[in-house]
Design an enzyme around this catalytic site. Structure first.
Site, PDB file in Angstrom:
ATOM      1  N   ASP A 108      16.836  10.008  -3.973  1.00 23.35           N
ATOM      2  CA  ASP A 108      15.541   9.241  -3.316  1.00 23.35           C
ATOM      3  C   ASP A 108      15.785   7.824  -3.435  1.00 23.35           C
ATOM      4  O   ASP A 108      15.313   7.118  -2.500  1.00 23.35           O
ATOM      5  CB  ASP A 108      14.529   9.836  -4.231  1.00 23.35           C
ATOM      6  N   LYS A 150      10.819  17.705 -10.350  1.00 16.55           N
ATOM      7  CA  LYS A 150      11.881  16.660 -10.500  1.00 16.55           C
ATOM      8  C   LYS A 150      12.149  16.200 -11.913  1.00 16.55           C
ATOM      9  O   LYS A 150      13.311  15.758 -12.217  1.00 16.55           O
ATOM     10  CB  LYS A 150      11.346  15.777  -9.597  1.00 16.55           C
TER      11      LYS A 150
HETATM   12  P1  NAP Z   1       3.425  11.757  -7.596  1.00 12.24           P
HETATM   13  O1  NAP Z   1       4.395  11.929  -8.550  1.00 12.24           O
HETATM   14  O2  NAP Z   1       2.375  12.840  -7.645  1.00 12.24           O
HETATM   15  O3  NAP Z   1       2.742  10.515  -7.550  1.00 12.24           O
HETATM   16  C1  NAP Z   1       1.643  10.182  -6.745  1.00 12.24           C
HETATM   17  C2  NAP Z   1       1.237   8.749  -6.649  1.00 12.24           C
HETATM   18  O4  NAP Z   1       0.234   8.278  -5.586  1.00 12.24           O
HETATM   19  C3  NAP Z   1       0.747   8.025  -8.100  1.00 12.24           C
HETATM   20  O5  NAP Z   1       1.071   6.607  -8.074  1.00 12.24           O
HETATM   21  C4  NAP Z   1      -0.664   8.318  -7.734  1.00 12.24           C
HETATM   22  O6  NAP Z   1      -1.440   7.247  -8.694  1.00 12.24           O
HETATM   23  C5  NAP Z   1      -0.813   7.815  -6.468  1.00 12.24           C
HETATM   24  N1  NAP Z   1      -1.979   8.342  -5.775  1.00 12.24           N
HETATM   25  C6  NAP Z   1      -2.392   9.675  -5.577  1.00 12.24           C
HETATM   26  N2  NAP Z   1      -3.734   9.646  -4.997  1.00 12.24           N
HETATM   27  C7  NAP Z   1      -4.068   8.418  -4.878  1.00 12.24           C
HETATM   28  C8  NAP Z   1      -5.369   7.880  -4.346  1.00 12.24           C
HETATM   29  N3  NAP Z   1      -6.222   8.572  -3.795  1.00 12.24           N
HETATM   30  N4  NAP Z   1      -5.297   6.437  -4.546  1.00 12.24           N
HETATM   31  C9  NAP Z   1      -4.229   5.787  -4.836  1.00 12.24           C
HETATM   32  N5  NAP Z   1      -2.994   6.299  -5.574  1.00 12.24           N
HETATM   33  C10 NAP Z   1      -2.961   7.528  -5.515  1.00 12.24           C
HETATM   34  O7  NAP Z   1       3.863  12.066  -6.015  1.00 12.24           O
HETATM   35  P2  NAP Z   1       5.390  11.345  -5.505  1.00 12.24           P
HETATM   36  O8  NAP Z   1       6.264  12.328  -5.676  1.00 12.24           O
HETATM   37  O9  NAP Z   1       5.721  10.212  -6.307  1.00 12.24           O
HETATM   38  O10 NAP Z   1       4.978  11.378  -3.846  1.00 12.24           O
HETATM   39  C11 NAP Z   1       4.117  10.314  -3.403  1.00 12.24           C
HETATM   40  C12 NAP Z   1       4.468  10.340  -2.076  1.00 12.24           C
HETATM   41  O11 NAP Z   1       5.830  10.096  -1.409  1.00 12.24           O
HETATM   42  C13 NAP Z   1       3.934  11.756  -1.216  1.00 12.24           C
HETATM   43  O12 NAP Z   1       3.210  11.598   0.064  1.00 12.24           O
HETATM   44  C14 NAP Z   1       5.465  12.252  -0.793  1.00 12.24           C
HETATM   45  O13 NAP Z   1       5.223  13.359   0.021  1.00 12.24           O
HETATM   46  C15 NAP Z   1       6.134  11.072  -0.520  1.00 12.24           C
HETATM   47  N6  NAP Z   1       7.597  11.197  -0.838  1.00 12.24           N
HETATM   48  C16 NAP Z   1       8.600  11.032   0.208  1.00 12.24           C
HETATM   49  C17 NAP Z   1       9.749  11.120   0.138  1.00 12.24           C
HETATM   50  C18 NAP Z   1      10.522  10.770   1.222  1.00 12.24           C
HETATM   51  O14 NAP Z   1      11.818  11.092   1.324  1.00 12.24           O
HETATM   52  N7  NAP Z   1       9.995  10.231   2.171  1.00 12.24           N
HETATM   53  C19 NAP Z   1      10.262  11.339  -1.155  1.00 12.24           C
HETATM   54  C20 NAP Z   1       9.541  11.609  -2.251  1.00 12.24           C
HETATM   55  C21 NAP Z   1       7.900  11.546  -1.901  1.00 12.24           C
HETATM   56  P3  NAP Z   1      -2.023   7.870 -10.243  1.00 12.24           P
HETATM   57  O15 NAP Z   1      -0.853   7.454 -11.042  1.00 12.24           O
HETATM   58  O16 NAP Z   1      -3.306   6.771 -10.288  1.00 12.24           O
HETATM   59  O17 NAP Z   1      -2.165   9.195 -10.069  1.00 12.24           O
END
Ligand code: NAP
Length: 269
Positions: free
Chosen positions: A101, A65
């Protein structure tokens, strides 16, 4: 025949093909939606190849992305968010990059009668989803507090989002922030692989609307805790649906059959 697809790695689990293909069937469009899994080093070649092959549109997911910004002409919102989840190849010249998004998440909240304008909102997470949601909320007129495990990332994002403030993820601080808030969004991946929540249950209250970006499982522990205190709950499939609906409309110019797409999506969950 129009070819659409999803670019990611891995993409085997994706729910987008059935959701989009249900819309093509419903509207009688001659189109297919397929998944592509290039190696990260081949991203630029993959975009150029898609363009050369006449692919109409691509969604983009992890891990591409951010990197895809170098390969497309990003619109203003995608450039601000720093991430593209939808590429449109229909124009002449460089393909354009968009972020549905942000708009998708705001539609998911509005669809549940959540007022965004003037609301106090807490976004937990500052990765790709957190960035899109924080900008979406601020653009809609909400005041945004961003809480993230890595506090520096929350501060960096808060500097870019008008009126936002960044925080760490301590339980006491979350409870303080949520006391007067109307909206809480989990944009971390917590709750996806285990029955955990990033927000203590006792920080939730019945005046909140709680949205979880996580959609597998649909009913996360956060949403269960929120329902127990009488909060409005919005599961992650609504955001997934509306980001797809927005992409469909952008690519085809047709009115998306939202109900059909929702049914197709939820039948996979
Ligand atoms: P990403 O860019 O990898 O970001 C992950 C986020 O989660 C970061 O803020 C990270 O914090 C935090 N995190 C990960 N493990 C953690 C833990 N054990 N405790 C606390 N914080 C934690 O991923 P993303 O693309 O933003 O996706 C995040 C979630 O949203 C995923 O579950 C994804 O499937 C979902 N999502 C859903 C949609 C939808 O349309 N519904 C769209 C996009 C994403 P740090 O910065 O500290 O690592």
């Amino acid at each position: 025949m129009d070819v659409f697809g999803l670019l990611g790695n891995p993409v085997g689990h994706s729910l987008s093909p059935p959701m989009h293909e249900a819309a093509y069937d419903q509207l009688g469009l001659e189109a297919r939606y397929v998944t592509f899994e290039p190696e990260p080093a081949d991203l630029e070649a993959a975009i150029d190849g898609a363009d050369a092959l006449g692919i109409t549109g691509l969604n983009v997911t992890i891990p591409f992305k951010q990197d895809v910004l170098d390969c497309v002409e990003a619109d203003e919102l995608a450039a601000r968010i720093g991430a593209v989840n939808t590429i449109d190849f229909t124009g002449s010249g460089t393909p354009t990059g968009h972020n549905t998004d942000a708009v998708g998440a705001m539609r998911a909240l509005r669809d549940h009668d959540v007022t965004l304008e003037g609301a106090d909102a807490v976004v937990v997470g500052a990765g790709g989803a957190g960035r899109a949601i924080a900008f979406g909320l601020a653009d809609a007129g909400a005041t945004v507090e961003i809480a993230n495990r890595t506090e520096a990332t929350a501060h960096d994002l808060a500097e870019a989002v008008p009126g936002a403030t960044g925080h760490g993820l301590e339980a006491d601080m979350l409870a303080d922030l949520l006391e007067d808030a109307e909206i809480l969004v989990n944009a971390t991946s917590v709750g996806m692989e285990s029955d955990e929540t990033p927000v203590p249950a006792d920080a939730l209250h019945g005046e909140l609307a709680v949205m979880d970006a996580v959609y597998q499982p649909l009913e996360t522990r956060l949403l269960r805790d929120a329902a127990e205190v009488g909060a409005t709950t919005v599961d992650g499939a609504w955001m997934l649906l509306y980001q797809g609906v927005e992409a469909f409309e952008l690519w085809t110019g047709d009115e998306p059959p939202v109900e059909t797409m929702n049914e197709a999506l939820r039948s996979q969950l």
